[in-house]
Design an enzyme around this catalytic site. Sequence first.
Site, PDB file in Angstrom:
ATOM      1  CG  HIS A  72      -2.650 -44.062  17.609  1.00 25.33           C
ATOM      2  ND1 HIS A  72      -3.931 -45.020  17.943  1.00 25.33           N
ATOM      3  CD2 HIS A  72      -2.542 -43.375  16.786  1.00 25.33           C
ATOM      4  CE1 HIS A  72      -3.976 -45.016  15.886  1.00 25.33           C
ATOM      5  NE2 HIS A  72      -2.798 -43.905  15.419  1.00 25.33           N
ATOM      6  CB  THR A 129      -3.649 -46.868   8.229  1.00 27.82           C
ATOM      7  OG1 THR A 129      -3.231 -45.864   8.755  1.00 27.82           O
ATOM      8  CG2 THR A 129      -4.594 -46.796   7.110  1.00 27.82           C
ATOM      9  CG  HIS A 175     -47.813 -13.862  -3.540  1.00 27.03           C
ATOM     10  ND1 HIS A 175     -47.120 -13.849  -3.241  1.00 27.03           N
ATOM     11  CD2 HIS A 175     -48.536 -14.011  -4.077  1.00 27.03           C
ATOM     12  CE1 HIS A 175     -46.596 -13.366  -4.669  1.00 27.03           C
ATOM     13  NE2 HIS A 175     -47.796 -13.625  -5.473  1.00 27.03           N
ATOM     14  CB  SER A 235     -49.932 -20.987  27.810  1.00 23.13           C
ATOM     15  OG  SER A 235     -49.550 -19.644  28.536  1.00 23.13           O
ATOM     16  NE  ARG A 282     -13.210 -37.789  16.774  1.00 21.50           N
ATOM     17  CZ  ARG A 282     -11.980 -38.539  17.468  1.00 21.50           C
ATOM     18  NH1 ARG A 282     -13.400 -39.855  18.155  1.00 21.50           N
ATOM     19  NH2 ARG A 282     -11.549 -40.157  17.352  1.00 21.50           N
TER      20      ARG A 282
END
Length: 504
Positions: free
Chosen positions: A104, A129, A177, A307, A356
């Site tokens: 835990h 809790t 377009h 490149s 997480r």
Amino acid sequence: YSFNMSSNAEKFVEAASGELPEDALLEHREFDNPLVKRYATKEMSFLWSPAMKFTTWRKLWIALATAEQELGIDISDEQLEEMRSKMYDIDFEYAAEKESEFRHDVMGHVHAFGKAAPKAMPIIHLGATSCYVGDNTDLVQLRESLKLIKRKLVKTISILKDFAVKNRDLPTLGFTHYQPAQLTTVGKRSTLWMQDLIIDLERVSREIDELPMRGVKGTTGTQASFLELFDGDHEKVKALNKRVCELMGFKRAIPVSGQTYTRKIDFNILSLLSGIAQSAYKMCGDIRLLANLKEVEEPFAKTQIGSSAMAYKRNPMRSERVCSLARYVMGLPNTAANTHANQWFERTLDDSAVRRIVLPEGFLAVDVILNLLSNIADGLHVWPSVVRSHVMAELPFMATEVILMECVKAGGDRQELHEAIRVHSMDAGAVVKGEGKPNDLMERIANDPLFASVHDKLESMIDPILFVGRAPEQVDEFIAEEINPVLEANSDLLNIESVDGVNV
């Protein structure tokens, strides 16, 4: 072509098919998350670090104990002082040892805190809790991460403002377009990017202001343990919930909850991050297309290589990285939606592992995206001559209506002029597309006596600035009415320097 297996080839196959030697590359055998290792900033990484998480757990335990003492629980000033003095004294190895023993994580850290502050051990986590520290810490991290995102959004908008002002009246081809359309200006186009980011900023600001704390709710959200602690005094339980929120800097707690705060909040926040990613993708997608046209270039370092094979290349790699990271972020809300939908009754633990991952990674990625956007916008270079050449290749067709009207005003026959323009336009288009030559429509009109009435002013009639409508004025109005008020309201954020730049 068939190869004969040479001794070197055989030796390579044998060497390559073997296993990695036991003592080789020992420090490089674990997967490095590239989002963290390669891209993430120190600022956002800290907000999702163990240091941030577990010191926030301790702050929450101290806030709870402080509020409980104020409401009459037997907790001494000495215990609270000891807790405060050990807020940042975390023995992670001991916590991990205890977590392994108890299976835990929260109890592992309760005992680690108790070891550091033994006098306070009996009252640490009193009535709470696991989700008291877990969920409330998540909300603190979400809030602080949103604040960092807000700061970087403001900075990006400020940089883009300068770009828009500088290029407010530089005519450029509009595209619908991805085909040439009526002219706009380079500055006006950038206001479209800014408008999306302003919408994102409004959502971020609202989320920061309205984000609730889970508060003090107990195991299933009923506050039963705290009602027991306060001997059935409902008002004290309500006061405890309110006071803890105040101590942790929240305006309010979520009204009701099960064991956890509703995971719809996670969905809303990841949707917000997705919205920023969409805005960034749109902007950088435009820049990538403009880079192909050689009208615009993102910053390119003196020694940068575009490149490994084609030495002349100037690839828009930062814009491409933005689009790549944005594509990942845009997919995260679907995960959050499924997580929320599958929370049975008061809680089920199948939310834990995925949260997480997606919550920190969503913020880490968007933080990087905004760093890149600021960097790109700050060094975005426009090539006006190239922009104008593209404009002038299309503008003659767009100018024909103006030419037609001027000739009619001078006494010409509208139908005859229209037919002449149609024929000249078709012929000019054939030259452009069929022979690859420049658009010569204006030359054809200049040599046609039907258009003699405008021959002396033909050049001035096709000045691109005459065809951009209210674009420059729209830039001015947008900056004055929408951007400047936002930047003035957030001027304090513009004075904060970011820790990290763009290194890759």
